[in-house]
Design a protein around this motif. Structure first.
Motif, PDB file in Angstrom:
ATOM      1  N   UNK A 133     -14.916  -7.815 -16.755  1.00  0.00           N
ATOM      2  CA  UNK A 133     -14.508  -8.377 -15.399  1.00  0.00           C
ATOM      3  C   UNK A 133     -14.940  -7.362 -14.302  1.00  0.00           C
ATOM      4  N   UNK A 134     -15.194  -8.132 -12.996  1.00  0.00           N
ATOM      5  CA  UNK A 134     -15.309  -7.094 -11.930  1.00  0.00           C
ATOM      6  C   UNK A 134     -14.433  -7.767 -10.908  1.00  0.00           C
ATOM      7  N   UNK A 135     -13.672  -7.125 -10.336  1.00  0.00           N
ATOM      8  CA  UNK A 135     -12.525  -7.630  -9.089  1.00  0.00           C
ATOM      9  C   UNK A 135     -13.314  -6.540  -7.888  1.00  0.00           C
ATOM     10  N   UNK A 136     -13.332  -7.326  -6.607  1.00  0.00           N
ATOM     11  CA  UNK A 136     -13.661  -6.543  -5.474  1.00  0.00           C
ATOM     12  C   UNK A 136     -12.814  -7.285  -4.339  1.00  0.00           C
ATOM     13  N   UNK A 137     -11.988  -6.446  -3.821  1.00  0.00           N
ATOM     14  CA  UNK A 137     -11.048  -6.912  -2.701  1.00  0.00           C
ATOM     15  C   UNK A 137     -10.899  -5.884  -1.655  1.00  0.00           C
ATOM     16  N   UNK A 138     -10.096  -6.394  -0.484  1.00  0.00           N
ATOM     17  CA  UNK A 138     -10.107  -5.594   0.508  1.00  0.00           C
ATOM     18  C   UNK A 138      -8.547  -5.759   1.203  1.00  0.00           C
ATOM     19  N   UNK A 139      -8.122  -4.433   1.485  1.00  0.00           N
ATOM     20  CA  UNK A 139      -6.818  -4.405   2.062  1.00  0.00           C
ATOM     21  C   UNK A 139      -6.914  -4.554   3.717  1.00  0.00           C
ATOM     22  N   UNK A 140      -6.225  -5.412   4.303  1.00  0.00           N
ATOM     23  CA  UNK A 140      -6.259  -5.382   5.641  1.00  0.00           C
ATOM     24  C   UNK A 140      -5.287  -4.543   6.306  1.00  0.00           C
ATOM     25  N   UNK A 141      -4.224  -4.184   5.487  1.00  0.00           N
ATOM     26  CA  UNK A 141      -3.113  -3.537   5.871  1.00  0.00           C
ATOM     27  C   UNK A 141      -2.843  -2.246   5.143  1.00  0.00           C
ATOM     28  N   UNK A 142      -2.295  -1.315   5.402  1.00  0.00           N
ATOM     29  CA  UNK A 142      -1.951  -0.083   4.662  1.00  0.00           C
ATOM     30  C   UNK A 142      -1.593  -0.308   3.377  1.00  0.00           C
ATOM     31  N   UNK A 143      -1.853   0.467   2.415  1.00  0.00           N
ATOM     32  CA  UNK A 143      -1.829   0.297   0.972  1.00  0.00           C
ATOM     33  C   UNK A 143      -1.112   1.883   0.270  1.00  0.00           C
ATOM     34  N   UNK A 144      -0.944   1.909  -0.695  1.00  0.00           N
ATOM     35  CA  UNK A 144      -0.247   3.081  -1.427  1.00  0.00           C
ATOM     36  C   UNK A 144      -1.254   4.219  -1.142  1.00  0.00           C
ATOM     37  N   UNK A 145      -2.578   4.085  -1.246  1.00  0.00           N
ATOM     38  CA  UNK A 145      -3.520   5.196  -1.037  1.00  0.00           C
ATOM     39  C   UNK A 145      -4.150   5.672   0.290  1.00  0.00           C
ATOM     40  N   UNK A 146      -3.865   4.438   1.014  1.00  0.00           N
ATOM     41  CA  UNK A 146      -4.488   4.786   2.326  1.00  0.00           C
ATOM     42  C   UNK A 146      -3.591   4.105   3.649  1.00  0.00           C
ATOM     43  N   UNK A 147      -3.722   4.581   4.822  1.00  0.00           N
ATOM     44  CA  UNK A 147      -3.054   3.869   6.025  1.00  0.00           C
ATOM     45  C   UNK A 147      -4.099   2.983   6.556  1.00  0.00           C
ATOM     46  N   UNK A 148      -5.302   3.273   6.216  1.00  0.00           N
ATOM     47  CA  UNK A 148      -6.320   2.375   6.813  1.00  0.00           C
ATOM     48  C   UNK A 148      -6.902   1.154   5.863  1.00  0.00           C
ATOM     49  N   UNK A 149      -7.570   0.084   6.697  1.00  0.00           N
ATOM     50  CA  UNK A 149      -8.098  -1.094   5.840  1.00  0.00           C
ATOM     51  C   UNK A 149      -8.907  -0.554   4.866  1.00  0.00           C
TER      52      UNK A 149
END
Length: 222
Positions: free
Chosen positions: A15-31
Protein backbone atom coordinates in the motif's frame (compact mmCIF):
# COMPACT_ATOMS: atom_id res chain seq x y z
CA UNK A 1 -3.47 -0.83 -1.62
CA UNK A 2 -3.06 -4.10 -3.52
CA UNK A 3 -3.06 -7.76 -2.51
CA UNK A 4 -2.23 -10.68 -4.79
CA UNK A 5 -2.66 -14.37 -3.91
CA UNK A 6 0.18 -15.84 -5.98
CA UNK A 7 -0.40 -19.42 -4.80
CA UNK A 8 -2.20 -21.18 -1.92
CA UNK A 9 0.86 -20.54 0.26
CA UNK A 10 2.22 -17.25 -1.10
CA UNK A 11 0.57 -13.82 -0.84
CA UNK A 12 1.93 -10.38 -1.76
CA UNK A 13 0.51 -7.12 -0.43
CA UNK A 14 1.41 -3.45 -0.64
CA UNK A 15 0.00 0.00 0.00
CA UNK A 16 0.96 3.63 -0.43
CA UNK A 17 -0.50 6.42 1.73
CA UNK A 18 0.19 10.08 1.06
CA UNK A 19 -1.39 12.71 3.25
CA UNK A 20 -0.94 16.24 4.52
CA UNK A 21 -1.11 17.81 7.97
CA UNK A 22 -2.65 21.29 7.87
CA UNK A 23 -2.13 21.79 11.62
CA UNK A 24 0.85 21.07 13.92
CA UNK A 25 1.54 17.33 14.42
CA UNK A 26 3.77 15.23 16.65
CA UNK A 27 6.88 15.81 14.54
CA UNK A 28 6.46 19.39 13.35
CA UNK A 29 4.65 22.61 14.16
CA UNK A 30 4.32 23.43 10.46
CA UNK A 31 1.94 22.07 7.79
CA UNK A 32 3.64 19.02 6.30
CA UNK A 33 3.25 16.11 3.92
CA UNK A 34 3.98 12.49 4.74
CA UNK A 35 4.33 9.33 2.69
CA UNK A 36 3.96 5.76 3.94
CA UNK A 37 4.86 2.80 1.71
CA UNK A 38 4.64 -0.85 2.78
CA UNK A 39 5.44 -4.09 0.98
CA UNK A 40 4.86 -7.52 2.55
CA UNK A 41 5.38 -11.15 1.51
CA UNK A 42 3.40 -13.84 3.37
CA UNK A 43 4.17 -17.53 3.08
CA UNK A 44 2.65 -20.38 5.06
CA UNK A 45 0.67 -23.56 5.32
CA UNK A 46 -2.60 -23.45 7.26
CA UNK A 47 -2.37 -24.90 10.77
CA UNK A 48 1.32 -25.75 10.21
CA UNK A 49 3.49 -22.66 9.86
CA UNK A 50 3.49 -19.08 8.61
CA UNK A 51 6.04 -16.35 7.98
CA UNK A 52 6.14 -12.89 6.54
CA UNK A 53 8.71 -10.28 5.57
CA UNK A 54 7.70 -6.61 5.71
CA UNK A 55 9.44 -3.49 4.49
CA UNK A 56 7.98 -0.12 5.45
CA UNK A 57 9.27 3.23 4.26
CA UNK A 58 8.11 6.56 5.71
CA UNK A 59 8.94 10.07 4.57
CA UNK A 60 8.12 12.51 7.35
CA UNK A 61 8.71 16.18 8.12
CA UNK A 62 10.47 16.79 11.42
CA UNK A 63 11.42 20.02 13.20
CA UNK A 64 15.15 20.65 13.48
CA UNK A 65 17.11 23.49 15.08
CA UNK A 66 18.79 25.34 12.20
CA UNK A 67 21.00 28.38 11.85
CA UNK A 68 20.49 31.25 14.31
CA UNK A 69 18.54 28.75 16.45
CA UNK A 70 15.55 28.95 14.13
CA UNK A 71 13.30 25.93 13.97
CA UNK A 72 12.67 24.60 10.49
CA UNK A 73 10.91 21.54 9.11
CA UNK A 74 13.23 19.00 7.46
CA UNK A 75 12.43 15.76 5.59
CA UNK A 76 13.46 12.51 7.31
CA UNK A 77 13.45 8.99 5.90
CA UNK A 78 12.49 6.10 8.16
CA UNK A 79 12.77 2.42 7.18
CA UNK A 80 11.50 -0.60 9.12
CA UNK A 81 12.37 -4.17 8.15
CA UNK A 82 10.58 -7.07 9.87
CA UNK A 83 10.76 -10.85 9.63
CA UNK A 84 8.18 -12.83 11.61
CA UNK A 85 7.69 -16.60 11.79
CA UNK A 86 5.28 -18.90 13.61
CA UNK A 87 5.39 -22.69 13.87
CA UNK A 88 2.28 -24.53 15.04
CA UNK A 89 3.46 -27.74 16.68
CA UNK A 90 -0.06 -28.83 17.66
CA UNK A 91 -3.56 -27.27 17.74
CA UNK A 92 -2.74 -25.93 21.22
CA UNK A 93 0.97 -25.21 21.01
CA UNK A 94 2.78 -22.57 18.91
CA UNK A 95 6.21 -20.92 18.86
CA UNK A 96 6.73 -17.42 17.42
CA UNK A 97 9.83 -15.37 16.65
CA UNK A 98 10.44 -11.91 15.22
CA UNK A 99 13.40 -9.82 14.15
CA UNK A 100 12.85 -6.15 13.32
CA UNK A 101 15.10 -3.20 12.57
CA UNK A 102 14.34 0.51 12.44
CA UNK A 103 16.44 3.31 10.99
CA UNK A 104 16.22 7.05 10.30
CA UNK A 105 18.26 8.83 7.68
CA UNK A 106 18.38 12.62 7.71
CA UNK A 107 21.91 13.83 7.21
CA UNK A 108 23.04 11.63 10.09
CA UNK A 109 21.62 8.16 10.70
CA UNK A 110 20.36 6.30 13.75
CA UNK A 111 18.35 3.16 14.40
CA UNK A 112 18.07 -0.08 16.29
CA UNK A 113 16.73 -3.59 16.34
CA UNK A 114 14.47 -5.94 18.28
CA UNK A 115 14.25 -9.74 18.60
CA UNK A 116 11.65 -11.76 20.48
CA UNK A 117 10.79 -15.40 21.08
CA UNK A 118 7.30 -16.37 22.24
CA UNK A 119 5.62 -19.59 23.37
CA UNK A 120 1.83 -20.04 23.46
CA UNK A 121 0.26 -23.14 25.04
CA UNK A 122 -3.49 -23.65 25.43
CA UNK A 123 -5.53 -26.20 27.36
CA UNK A 124 -2.64 -27.51 29.42
CA UNK A 125 -2.69 -28.48 33.09
CA UNK A 126 -6.46 -28.76 33.47
CA UNK A 127 -7.47 -26.14 30.84
CA UNK A 128 -4.81 -23.63 31.81
CA UNK A 129 -3.68 -21.27 29.01
CA UNK A 130 -0.09 -20.09 29.09
CA UNK A 131 1.91 -17.56 27.05
CA UNK A 132 5.39 -16.14 27.56
CA UNK A 133 7.70 -13.87 25.58
CA UNK A 134 11.29 -12.69 25.92
CA UNK A 135 12.42 -9.62 23.97
CA UNK A 136 15.93 -8.31 23.45
CA UNK A 137 16.24 -4.77 22.04
CA UNK A 138 18.79 -2.08 21.26
CA UNK A 139 17.23 1.12 19.87
CA UNK A 140 19.27 4.33 19.78
CA UNK A 141 16.54 6.98 20.17
CA UNK A 142 12.83 7.29 20.91
CA UNK A 143 12.18 8.45 17.33
CA UNK A 144 13.49 5.02 16.21
CA UNK A 145 11.16 3.15 18.58
CA UNK A 146 9.78 -0.24 17.54
CA UNK A 147 6.29 -1.43 18.50
CA UNK A 148 5.34 -5.05 19.17
CA UNK A 149 1.82 -6.16 20.10
CA UNK A 150 1.50 -8.45 23.14
CA UNK A 151 -1.25 -10.78 24.33
CA UNK A 152 -3.12 -9.28 27.26
CA UNK A 153 -6.09 -9.90 29.50
CA UNK A 154 -9.66 -9.25 28.24
CA UNK A 155 -10.40 -5.53 28.16
CA UNK A 156 -6.69 -4.62 28.17
CA UNK A 157 -4.37 -3.67 25.33
CA UNK A 158 -0.58 -3.92 25.26
CA UNK A 159 1.66 -2.63 22.46
CA UNK A 160 4.83 -1.30 24.14
CA UNK A 161 7.27 1.01 22.36
CA UNK A 162 10.85 -0.26 22.54
CA UNK A 163 13.64 2.30 22.83
CA UNK A 164 16.92 2.24 24.72
CA UNK A 165 18.83 -0.96 25.36
CA UNK A 166 17.82 -3.98 27.41
CA UNK A 167 15.27 -6.76 27.76
CA UNK A 168 11.56 -7.20 28.36
CA UNK A 169 9.62 -10.32 29.22
CA UNK A 170 6.08 -11.19 30.12
CA UNK A 171 4.22 -14.23 31.38
CA UNK A 172 0.44 -14.65 31.34
CA UNK A 173 -1.64 -17.52 32.71
CA UNK A 174 -5.40 -17.94 32.59
CA UNK A 175 -7.48 -20.73 34.04
CA UNK A 176 -11.08 -21.55 35.02
CA UNK A 177 -11.53 -21.40 38.80
CA UNK A 178 -15.11 -22.68 38.69
CA UNK A 179 -17.91 -22.97 36.13
CA UNK A 180 -18.72 -19.27 36.54
CA UNK A 181 -15.33 -17.81 37.50
CA UNK A 182 -12.18 -17.44 35.42
CA UNK A 183 -8.92 -15.81 36.42
CA UNK A 184 -5.93 -14.22 34.69
CA UNK A 185 -2.54 -13.27 36.04
CA UNK A 186 0.04 -11.34 34.01
CA UNK A 187 3.56 -10.28 34.94
CA UNK A 188 5.92 -8.22 32.79
CA UNK A 189 9.22 -6.50 33.43
CA UNK A 190 11.54 -4.06 31.65
CA UNK A 191 15.27 -4.49 32.30
CA UNK A 192 17.34 -1.61 30.91
CA UNK A 193 21.11 -1.58 30.54
CA UNK A 194 23.38 1.31 31.54
CA UNK A 195 20.68 3.38 33.29
CA UNK A 196 20.14 4.33 36.95
CA UNK A 197 16.47 5.40 36.70
CA UNK A 198 13.48 4.44 34.57
CA UNK A 199 10.74 6.88 33.57
CA UNK A 200 10.52 10.61 34.24
CA UNK A 201 8.76 13.10 36.50
CA UNK A 202 6.38 11.59 39.05
CA UNK A 203 6.76 8.19 37.36
CA UNK A 204 10.53 7.97 37.89
CA UNK A 205 11.67 4.61 39.31
CA UNK A 206 15.08 4.20 40.91
CA UNK A 207 17.02 1.35 39.37
CA UNK A 208 17.03 -0.20 35.92
CA UNK A 209 13.87 -2.35 36.10
CA UNK A 210 10.16 -1.63 35.73
CA UNK A 211 8.02 -4.63 36.80
CA UNK A 212 4.22 -4.80 36.60
CA UNK A 213 1.78 -7.38 37.96
CA UNK A 214 -1.91 -7.57 37.00
CA UNK A 215 -4.67 -9.91 38.22
CA UNK A 216 -8.16 -10.12 36.76
CA UNK A 217 -11.26 -12.17 37.60
CA UNK A 218 -14.26 -12.68 35.36
CA UNK A 219 -17.60 -13.77 36.82
CA UNK A 220 -20.31 -15.18 34.52
CA UNK A 221 -23.80 -14.58 35.92
CA UNK A 222 -26.78 -16.68 34.96
Amino acid sequence: GLEVQVSPRLRLSTYLDQYQYLAPSFYTQFPAEQKDLLFQINYGKKRKYSAYTRIRYQLIQKDELGENRLIKSMPANKINLRFHAEVILSPNFAIKARMESSGRYNGSSSGGWLFFQEVVKKDCWNKVDFSARFTWFDVAAYDDRIYAFESDMPGSFSIPAYSGKGYRYYLMISCPISKQLKGWIRYNNWIYKNVETVGSGNETIQGNTKPQLAIQLSLILG
